[in-house]
Design an enzyme around this catalytic site. Structure first.
Site, short mmCIF file in Angstrom:
data_model
loop_
_atom_site.label_atom_id
_atom_site.label_comp_id
_atom_site.label_asym_id
_atom_site.label_seq_id
_atom_site.Cartn_x
_atom_site.Cartn_y
_atom_site.Cartn_z
CG HIS B 270 20.27 7.41 -26.38
ND1 HIS B 270 19.96 6.33 -27.19
CD2 HIS B 270 20.62 7.04 -25.09
CE1 HIS B 270 20.32 5.40 -26.26
NE2 HIS B 270 20.48 5.75 -24.95
CD GLU B 271 22.02 9.26 -22.39
OE1 GLU B 271 21.50 9.13 -21.54
OE2 GLU B 271 22.96 8.60 -22.95
CG HIS B 274 17.69 6.57 -21.17
ND1 HIS B 274 17.22 5.42 -21.01
CD2 HIS B 274 18.86 6.80 -21.61
CE1 HIS B 274 17.96 4.50 -21.56
NE2 HIS B 274 18.88 5.19 -22.24
CD GLU B 300 19.45 1.81 -24.58
OE1 GLU B 300 19.61 2.12 -23.43
OE2 GLU B 300 20.32 2.20 -25.37
#
Lengths: 506, 506
Positions: B270-271, B274, B300
């Site tokens: 997830h990070e 980003h 997001e």
């Protein structure tokens, strides 16, 4: 109750200093980050950020606001109404302000560019052992420093003005005296050592030592010294350093050599000594320009004290050798503690300053001091440096570089224009020995404490006598208040004669 | 050639923006440091440094210099002479400038103090499940935001002004439409899933997993995604985050749970999503305010795309499950890849947003959206929040908190005044599904690429279509240029129906 004009100005002054200190701390963290773990592709942009913030910091230091506040707070009636610490803050800032204001901004900017280029050129020149490549840059740097000295003014020797930047109050006259006295004893002592048949065997220091184990032992010793891990951390870098961002955040770094049991350990103890100083500065100095070590020399006295006078002492190894043996199972089974102690203190003249032993290190410094002094008196020209360097190495240490890369080009300092810095290293050794003489009187069981692994009372003593004052006392005030006399090289000589006389059975 | 007035102003404007970006980067690094490894005793002083630099940054953003430059560069003839990117820079800065200038400085300062206090009080209140303790703070925060909205102005719903801060151009009308469409399909889908007899077994996800192994596998997957380790690093924190200091330095953090094989892994992916966005912004935007993601929702969408649409896909596990098995020897010997895939996608309504599965996550967001909308229309009062919260959870998710700590007090957002932020999370899911529909057309062997562990063409596609633009295109421009249409919730619905219909054999 009304606020007086003085109170208003003082509060504005402190606010400005706190703001400047904030920029310094941010820049300090960015430097630490760039040297420890910053991803390399981010470095160019980060360097610009450092440039922007450093530029703003410089602007504040020479701003009209600063100028007016300093002028007003320096007026006799106001100044005398200030507290002692506040007076020192004004004096310190006034010194920086006057120094910066005397250089035309354009000239200063050119100098920053020059030294930045010179550092790159020096790196290549050192690698290629090609002094001619570096020489024109060094000539410009020396010439610019001479111009600056004219603008700043000087008393006696021109070099005094540069010395004062690193060791406030230090002069050529004083250094000639103390270095002369030191050399007079160290050179014959070195000759005796070299003639001694009782040389330590040190081959066992060079084995393969796992990095994790080296790190674990370094951390263990740091903890023993009273380094506060809640106010610091240990990381890895190519060139070890300590950086005090604030007294609650004083970070150190070290370098692990796979085949050397001592390098990382003594590097860590050395930086740990610097860090103990910064961690124990009085909280009331936080946010002021006095929240740092008082001089390079006094700072170095603390790193050297912990590294050499404690870390390379016999009682230290009588206590910690068993832990070192346990840390490297099987690697020191056949080495007696006395042999380890003697090996760790082996004296051997060499070409490279940063690899020098405790005794000959001072001779490396004296060579550089003599050269710098000559450059600024006009007695030595930049063109002649390689020759002068090699002659002095032969004269002081009895060794001659085979090329300029391991000779005159070995240190980065001159490329950065840091003339006057080198003496700090030897001053640190002298201050440290002088303080040890006092501590032995005031903590009579000094060796016993070390031998029992009870190092905290020593740290507390130093914190009380030296660390807590930060820069609110001058180096001379510190050494005088701690030892009862000004800098005296005899204590270092006595320490050397006693220690090496014993090790080499002289 | 003479420099025109426009060129001069533009250059001054860019210089000012670069300076501001420098402060942001320094502050960003200090935050990263405080959350990763900064020694705790240094935090109070460091927080003050952050305060000083943030204050200076704010001053620059509302300075007379900024105001005059913006006024001048906004003049029709000058504005039209600017390049597209420069125009966006002016428009973006003007928006921030106008917003900041409309709040009286004293009022803003009070609000900063209020939210800072509220965050501490919230922490206690959550711990004690005591809403009454937090309620007065929340009342003041909502009231202050209502005052700000009056000062800022609004079109249609007052809440629109807040939404626009996180998702430029987003409105209540649009959200009502897309969330309505989503809910209409997700709620019955959830009911079918809960009624399905084909539920995955997931007990094997909870074993003991060594931290070092979790880290090694997370690093491996990051590398597969094309995360550039020369432009970033992975560290450990309590609350995982990504921070783009500059495109060459985009750091991510994760958290390792000892008994959960997926938590750190999907957190890292997830990070990492980003971070891919920030690492691949076009270098020409460096030093400008456009060098960041265009909105919270689009940002997001990238973290969710990598986490859910790739990381929780069947082809992903067909390729990487054998590596996961090898990473944890013996721990997954008896678990078939299909069972692992199904377990990793288990759907189960729960009380806590950050632990929710991919499907029900959106319902958690809708609850918050409805409440925020009601707070700013006046339909919901702060006093009624616990009751409203519990009703909506029952209504949307079929679960009811046993206390306010796991209910209305669970998120920090409102204590910090971040109203309008929550919708971004669900918008991200919708944007991501919509983009996946396009990518499947343009890279027809999308599943095959994932199944072959060939993720880089996917990253390159996203970099080309989304990442490189940074904030130089609006969210609407991005989604329209990538997919040919504006935000459309149908793609997320189709994705869910297909994926969970298959897993739960509906």
């Amino acid at each position: 109750m009304t606020t007086t004009k003085l109170e208003q100005e003082l509060s504005q002054f402190k606010e400005l200093l706190k703001k400047m200190k904030s920029y310094e701390e941010a820049v300090g963290l960015m430097y630490w980050d760039m040297r420890t773990g910053a991803p390399k592709k981010g470095i160019p942009a980060r360097s610009e950020v450092v440039g922007v913030l450093s530029g703003e910091l410089f602007k504040m230091s020479v701003s009209d606001e600063m100028g007016e506040l300093l002028a007003s707070l320096s007026e006799a009636d106001k100044f005398s109404a200030l507290g002692r610490t506040e007076q020192t803050m004004v004096t310190e800032c006034r010194k920086d302000y006057d120094r910066s204001k005397k250089i035309p901004p354009q000239k200063y900017q050119e100098y920053v560019v020059l030294t930045s280029q010179a550092e790159s050129v020096w790196e290549e020149a050192k690698h290629e052992a090609d002094y001619a490549k570096f020489q024109p840059y060094l000539e410009k740097i020396v010439a610019t420093n001479l111009e600056f000295i004219e603008l700043w003014g000087y008393e006696g020797h021109k070099y005094n003005t540069l010395l004062d930047m690193y060791e406030p109050g230090m002069t050529v006259a004083k250094l000639d005296e103390v270095f002369g006295a030191l050399r007079e004893k160290v050179v014959p002592l070195l000759a005796s050592i070299q003639a001694s048949p009782h040389k330590p065997e040190s081959g066992f220091l060079r084995q393969n030592f796992e990095k994790d184990k080296q790190k674990a032992f370094s951390l263990y010793i740091l903890k023993q010294m009273g380094y506060d891990f809640e106010a610091g951390r240990l990381d890895e870098t190519v060139h070890p350093f300590a950086t005090g961002l604030n007294p609650g955040d004083v970070r150190i770094t070290t370098r692990y050599l796979p085949d050397d049991v001592n390098s990382a350990l003594f590097g860590t103890i050395h930086e740990g000594g610097h860090a103990l100083y910064e961690q124990n500065i009085s909280p009331e100095l936080i946010g002021t320009p006095l929240c740092t070590g008082t001089s390079m020399g006094i700072h170095e006295s603390q790193s050297r004290f912990w590294e050499n006078m404690i870390g390379r002492s016999r009682p230290f190894w009588n206590r910690y050798y068993r832990d070192l043996q346990a840390n490297y199972p099987g690697q020191f089974d056949r080495v007696a503690v006395e042999d380890f102690y003697r090996a760790t203190n082996e004296v051997k003249p060499s070409l490279i300053r940063i690899e020098a032993d405790e005794l000959t290190y001072n001779l490396h410094i004296m060579v550089r001091y003599e050269i710098e002094k000559g450059l600024f008196s006009g007695a030595v020209s930049v063109a002649d440096l390689p020759e002068v360097w090699n002659e002095k190495y032969k004269d002081y240490l009895g060794v001659v570089p085979s090329n300029n890369g391991e000779g005159v080009l070995q240190d980065v300092h001159w490329a950065g224009g840091a003339f006057g810095y080198f003496p700090s290293y030897a001053l640190g050794n002298m201050y440290a020995a002088q303080m040890m003489r006092t501590i032995r009187k005031e903590l009579p069981d000094f060796d016993g404490l070390i031998g029992a692994g009870n190092l905290l009372p020593i740290k507390d003593w130093l914190a009380d006598k030296v660390y807590r004052y930060g820069k609110s006392l001058t180096p001379t005030e510190i050494i005088t208040s701690v030892t009862g006399e000004e800098l005296n090289p005899d204590y270092l000589v006595q320490y050397f004669e006693h220690k090496f006389g014993d090790i080499y059975k002289l």
